[in-house]
Design a protein around this motif. Structure first.
Motif, PDB file in Angstrom:
ATOM      1  N   VAL A   1       8.024   7.326   2.619  1.00 54.60           N
ATOM      2  CA  VAL A   1       9.231   6.503   2.035  1.00 54.60           C
ATOM      3  C   VAL A   1       9.709   5.624   3.059  1.00 54.60           C
ATOM      4  O   VAL A   1      10.502   4.844   2.772  1.00 54.60           O
ATOM      5  CB  VAL A   1      10.312   7.656   1.858  1.00 54.60           C
ATOM      6  CG1 VAL A   1       9.815   8.371   0.522  1.00 54.60           C
ATOM      7  CG2 VAL A   1      10.636   8.474   2.706  1.00 54.60           C
ATOM      8  N   THR A   2       9.305   5.790   4.527  1.00 55.72           N
ATOM      9  CA  THR A   2       9.849   4.962   5.544  1.00 55.72           C
ATOM     10  C   THR A   2       8.828   4.693   6.731  1.00 55.72           C
ATOM     11  O   THR A   2       7.844   5.615   6.622  1.00 55.72           O
ATOM     12  CB  THR A   2      11.278   5.351   6.130  1.00 55.72           C
ATOM     13  OG1 THR A   2      11.932   4.266   6.821  1.00 55.72           O
ATOM     14  CG2 THR A   2      11.006   6.595   6.863  1.00 55.72           C
ATOM     15  N   GLY A   3       8.979   3.659   7.271  1.00 54.28           N
ATOM     16  CA  GLY A   3       7.823   3.487   8.325  1.00 54.28           C
ATOM     17  C   GLY A   3       8.633   2.581   9.641  1.00 54.28           C
ATOM     18  O   GLY A   3       9.546   2.250   9.794  1.00 54.28           O
TER      19      GLY A   3
ATOM     20  N   ALA B   1      15.171   5.546   4.413  1.00 57.62           N
ATOM     21  CA  ALA B   1      14.910   5.503   3.135  1.00 57.62           C
ATOM     22  C   ALA B   1      15.620   6.794   2.765  1.00 57.62           C
ATOM     23  O   ALA B   1      16.075   7.541   3.277  1.00 57.62           O
ATOM     24  CB  ALA B   1      13.611   6.121   2.824  1.00 57.62           C
ATOM     25  N   TYR B   2      15.987   7.015   1.315  1.00 55.34           N
ATOM     26  CA  TYR B   2      16.638   7.948   0.858  1.00 55.34           C
ATOM     27  C   TYR B   2      16.030   8.720  -0.032  1.00 55.34           C
ATOM     28  O   TYR B   2      14.823   8.368  -0.744  1.00 55.34           O
ATOM     29  CB  TYR B   2      17.789   7.119  -0.287  1.00 55.34           C
ATOM     30  CG  TYR B   2      18.873   6.282   0.848  1.00 55.34           C
ATOM     31  CD1 TYR B   2      19.563   6.462   1.560  1.00 55.34           C
ATOM     32  CD2 TYR B   2      18.877   5.068   0.341  1.00 55.34           C
ATOM     33  CE1 TYR B   2      20.346   5.747   2.655  1.00 55.34           C
ATOM     34  CE2 TYR B   2      19.587   4.039   1.004  1.00 55.34           C
ATOM     35  CZ  TYR B   2      20.463   4.413   2.090  1.00 55.34           C
ATOM     36  OH  TYR B   2      21.084   3.770   3.018  1.00 55.34           O
TER      37      TYR B   2
ATOM     38  N   LEU C   1       8.267  17.320   0.849  1.00 55.91           N
ATOM     39  CA  LEU C   1       8.684  16.469  -0.036  1.00 55.91           C
ATOM     40  C   LEU C   1       8.585  14.766   0.112  1.00 55.91           C
ATOM     41  O   LEU C   1       8.465  14.130  -0.596  1.00 55.91           O
ATOM     42  CB  LEU C   1      10.215  16.552   0.176  1.00 55.91           C
ATOM     43  CG  LEU C   1      10.919  17.703  -0.440  1.00 55.91           C
ATOM     44  CD1 LEU C   1      12.556  17.508  -0.136  1.00 55.91           C
ATOM     45  CD2 LEU C   1      10.861  17.499  -2.042  1.00 55.91           C
ATOM     46  N   VAL C   2       8.708  14.479   1.424  1.00 53.21           N
ATOM     47  CA  VAL C   2       8.491  13.167   1.839  1.00 53.21           C
ATOM     48  C   VAL C   2       7.870  13.061   3.375  1.00 53.21           C
ATOM     49  O   VAL C   2       8.254  14.146   3.908  1.00 53.21           O
ATOM     50  CB  VAL C   2       9.969  12.347   2.039  1.00 53.21           C
ATOM     51  CG1 VAL C   2      10.491  12.232   0.617  1.00 53.21           C
ATOM     52  CG2 VAL C   2      10.917  12.894   2.987  1.00 53.21           C
ATOM     53  N   LEU C   3       7.142  11.843   3.468  1.00 50.28           N
ATOM     54  CA  LEU C   3       6.712  11.535   4.776  1.00 50.28           C
ATOM     55  C   LEU C   3       7.342  10.099   5.459  1.00 50.28           C
ATOM     56  O   LEU C   3       7.499   9.427   4.789  1.00 50.28           O
ATOM     57  CB  LEU C   3       5.286  11.591   4.779  1.00 50.28           C
ATOM     58  CG  LEU C   3       4.498  12.695   4.171  1.00 50.28           C
ATOM     59  CD1 LEU C   3       2.776  12.310   4.289  1.00 50.28           C
ATOM     60  CD2 LEU C   3       4.645  13.827   5.252  1.00 50.28           C
TER      61      LEU C   3
ATOM     62  N   ARG D   1       0.676  -1.295  -0.001  1.00 48.63           N
ATOM     63  CA  ARG D   1      -0.023   0.097  -0.117  1.00 48.63           C
ATOM     64  C   ARG D   1       0.848   1.510   0.044  1.00 48.63           C
ATOM     65  O   ARG D   1       0.702   2.107  -0.737  1.00 48.63           O
ATOM     66  CB  ARG D   1      -0.878   0.045   1.285  1.00 48.63           C
ATOM     67  CG  ARG D   1      -1.980  -0.998   1.264  1.00 48.63           C
ATOM     68  CD  ARG D   1      -2.766  -0.989   2.333  1.00 48.63           C
ATOM     69  NE  ARG D   1      -4.023  -1.965   2.395  1.00 48.63           N
ATOM     70  CZ  ARG D   1      -3.994  -3.236   2.310  1.00 48.63           C
ATOM     71  NH1 ARG D   1      -2.790  -3.757   2.569  1.00 48.63           N
ATOM     72  NH2 ARG D   1      -5.070  -3.922   2.151  1.00 48.63           N
ATOM     73  N   LEU D   2       2.014   1.398   0.779  1.00 47.54           N
ATOM     74  CA  LEU D   2       2.413   2.434   0.958  1.00 47.54           C
ATOM     75  C   LEU D   2       3.789   2.767   0.361  1.00 47.54           C
ATOM     76  O   LEU D   2       4.349   4.008  -0.037  1.00 47.54           O
ATOM     77  CB  LEU D   2       2.833   2.679   2.463  1.00 47.54           C
ATOM     78  CG  LEU D   2       1.743   3.081   3.376  1.00 47.54           C
ATOM     79  CD1 LEU D   2       2.098   3.137   4.894  1.00 47.54           C
ATOM     80  CD2 LEU D   2       0.660   4.058   2.889  1.00 47.54           C
ATOM     81  N   LEU D   3       4.683   1.668  -0.051  1.00 49.66           N
ATOM     82  CA  LEU D   3       5.931   1.869  -0.460  1.00 49.66           C
ATOM     83  C   LEU D   3       5.910   1.578  -2.088  1.00 49.66           C
ATOM     84  O   LEU D   3       5.087   1.038  -2.537  1.00 49.66           O
ATOM     85  CB  LEU D   3       6.902   0.874   0.494  1.00 49.66           C
ATOM     86  CG  LEU D   3       7.002   1.021   1.776  1.00 49.66           C
ATOM     87  CD1 LEU D   3       7.907   0.179   2.454  1.00 49.66           C
ATOM     88  CD2 LEU D   3       7.339   2.617   1.858  1.00 49.66           C
TER      89      LEU D   3
END
Lengths: 350, 350
Positions: free
Chosen positions: B139-141, A55-56, B103-105, A42-44
């Motif tokens: 992007v990360t969790g 994450a980069y 940009l990212v979460l 779902r998210l990635l």
């Protein structure tokens, strides 16, 4: 990419339980399945073949890393540390093992109604000291309060942003046959310290958590840009889960040697009495580095010259193995399979 | 700096309660005191004179912003949204009102043992849709699980990083006498929708949360680099707390006009029946912008041209006032003091 092919061959696991179990937070097999079945599809991004500790992303050509971690450790104060210090070290370490120099941290608190302000002050003091010691400022925060009985004293999320220290891709899918596995010191102290702090053990010698910030050790490891494939800090799921993730992501086997893995006698003793496998017990100041064979001795020497790597050792090697198995040569001879933690051993150790 | 002088004159508040209260999470006076007494002196830089919705940092000359928010809303599904969508919008909005393009979460979950996987899937689906709609990837969790009864179903932390869209300093200490206050639409719907979803109200017409991502509205506001002093989204503590924070940080007074503040009849009705002040009720898709008088009409026109600003209005002005008071000219004539929320009105609305 080999990674993409493997992920296409790997179907989304079916969750056999339709409720969240404690084991879904273990760092082991159940958590792996939950992430693969619920979060990843779902998210990635679909082309992300392998999950790492951070994450980069890019800003104007600069490669940055971001990582997030919530801390729910119970008890919040334990021999060798507390939830505040852990929340700083944990996120700093996730950035570090991803090859990033930590720049800033955020801190978000969920507080239970009735939590003593004194304890909150003690936790926040500890975060301040840890943040000052590692030289990474906490720049923004959030506070929520929930009713008594709707959380457990205090939960802390820290999220960190860092700048990549190397142009290399450090990732769990980069291990190659012939690489060696380096570990910076003795394992399993954190999990056992937490267990003891819960009053579930009577110990003559107190066992102290190994919580420590690993960013300067990582800088030493990466000095001169050696052939480092990936690093992992050995938190939930312990050494065993980290090795299995690397083996599966890279499509290789891993062989480790039991007699090379440092462990304190008292920690080993508790594990034996309680039937815990120290390879599955969490650490908060330990990492492994997978390093090209030709660079391993030089990296080991630099690790040993660092205060957090004095007992560093080469504990194993990467081999060809289509089944991606992790095997350990035991001290009595023979090999045994080292699997990911299957259920939940010690909930809420971080 | 005027801000520094003020902060030196302002002693650290003494907390009269030595336990965490629900009001410490309200967004009002108690939360302000907790932050000033516990968090700010320990964690934040001494020269930071004013707290905004995000913090700024630099990478190689680029100005970035970072913000963090934990979501503990109860219930997790409500008319107009759910905890997953709220967690995406809330952090996107904190970046946006700080002048940053998101940009990212990151997304970190604390799950209660026994939480149905189906509900988790529904929440994560909602986050995915919200993230795709706003165009900001997660992007990360992280996932933690705590024992049954140690949290309430699911708590979500999102942390966001963005790039500054303007060279201007947007900050609550930048308001100047003569500036005008712009609001993008009707207030208090989110808090009342949550209250209704708890089953505490019987309504003929359902009241729906206003949760929405405000980043494109903010881009419209900032178009052509007008004299915007600061923006705030009106979450916990509502319009009243945002105005008081700006007045105190800038050392100015604020005057608002009740008849200019949009509010739906049904929301006003519920507030009257329950004795709630709509100025204190939380919103999740509303912001105010403090704008130099000469640019206000042009900014208002751009807001009204945006779907989330069709009912935008100029609701007040900044004046000289050594006491930093916020006063409202009421519809019956006369002025009343608009203070920060004193206790806790509606716990866990976000």
């Amino acid at each position: 990419m080999a990674g993409s092919v493997r992920s296409l061959q790997c179907p989304v696991p079916t969750l056999t339980h339709r409720q969240v179990l404690l084991g879904h937070g273990s760092g082991g097999r159940l958590m792996h399945d939950l992430i693969e079945a619920v979060f990843r599809p779902r998210l990635l991004p679909a082309d992300l073949t392998c999950l790492n500790d951070a994450a980069y992303f890019r800003v104007a050509g600069f490669r940055l890393a971001i990582t997030t971690d919530s801390f729910v450790v119970d008890p919040i104060f334990f021999p060798g540390g507390d939830i505040g210090q852990l929340a700083v070290h944990g996120t700093v370490n996730d950035l570090a093992v991803s090859g990033a120099r930590p720049l800033v941290l955020s801190a978000a608190f969920i507080l239970e109604e009735g939590f003593p302000i004194e304890d909150l002050e003690r936790v926040v003091d500890s975060m301040r000291e840890a943040s000052a010691r590692v030289g990474v400022p906490i720049v923004t925060g959030d506070t929520k309060v929930v009713q008594r009985g709707k959380c457990d004293r205090v939960f802390i999320n820290t999220t960190g942003v860092g700048v990549l220290m190397t142009e290399r891709v450090l990732s769990a899918d980069q291990a190659r046959p012939g690489d060696l596995i380096l570990l910076n010191g003795d394992i399993a102290a954190h999990g056992i310290a937490i267990l003891a702090a819960r009053g579930e053990l009577e110990l003559d010698t107190p066992i102290v958590s190994d919580t420590a910030p690993l960013h300067t050790l990582v800088e030493a490891i990466l000095e001169g840009d050696p052939g480092v494939r990936c690093m992992r800090d050995l938190t939930r799921g312990g050494l065993a889960s980290a090795l299995n993730e690397i083996a599966q992501s890279s499509g290789v086997g891993i062989r480790i040697w039991e007699d090379r893995i440092p462990i304190r006698d008292e920690v080993r003793g508790v594990c034996e009495v309680l039937g815990l496998d120290p390879l599955h017990v969490a650490n908060e100041g330990k990492l492994i580095a997978v390093v090209a064979r030709e660079d391993a001795e030089a990296v080991l020497a630099r690790m040993r010259a660092h205060p957090l790597g004095r007992e560093a050792a080469i504990i194993g090697e990467v081999v060809e193995d289509a089944r991606s198995m992790v095997l350990m040569k035991t001290q009595v001879g023979g090999f045994r399979v080292v699997d990911m933690l299957a259920g939940e051993q010690l909930p809420r150790i971080c």
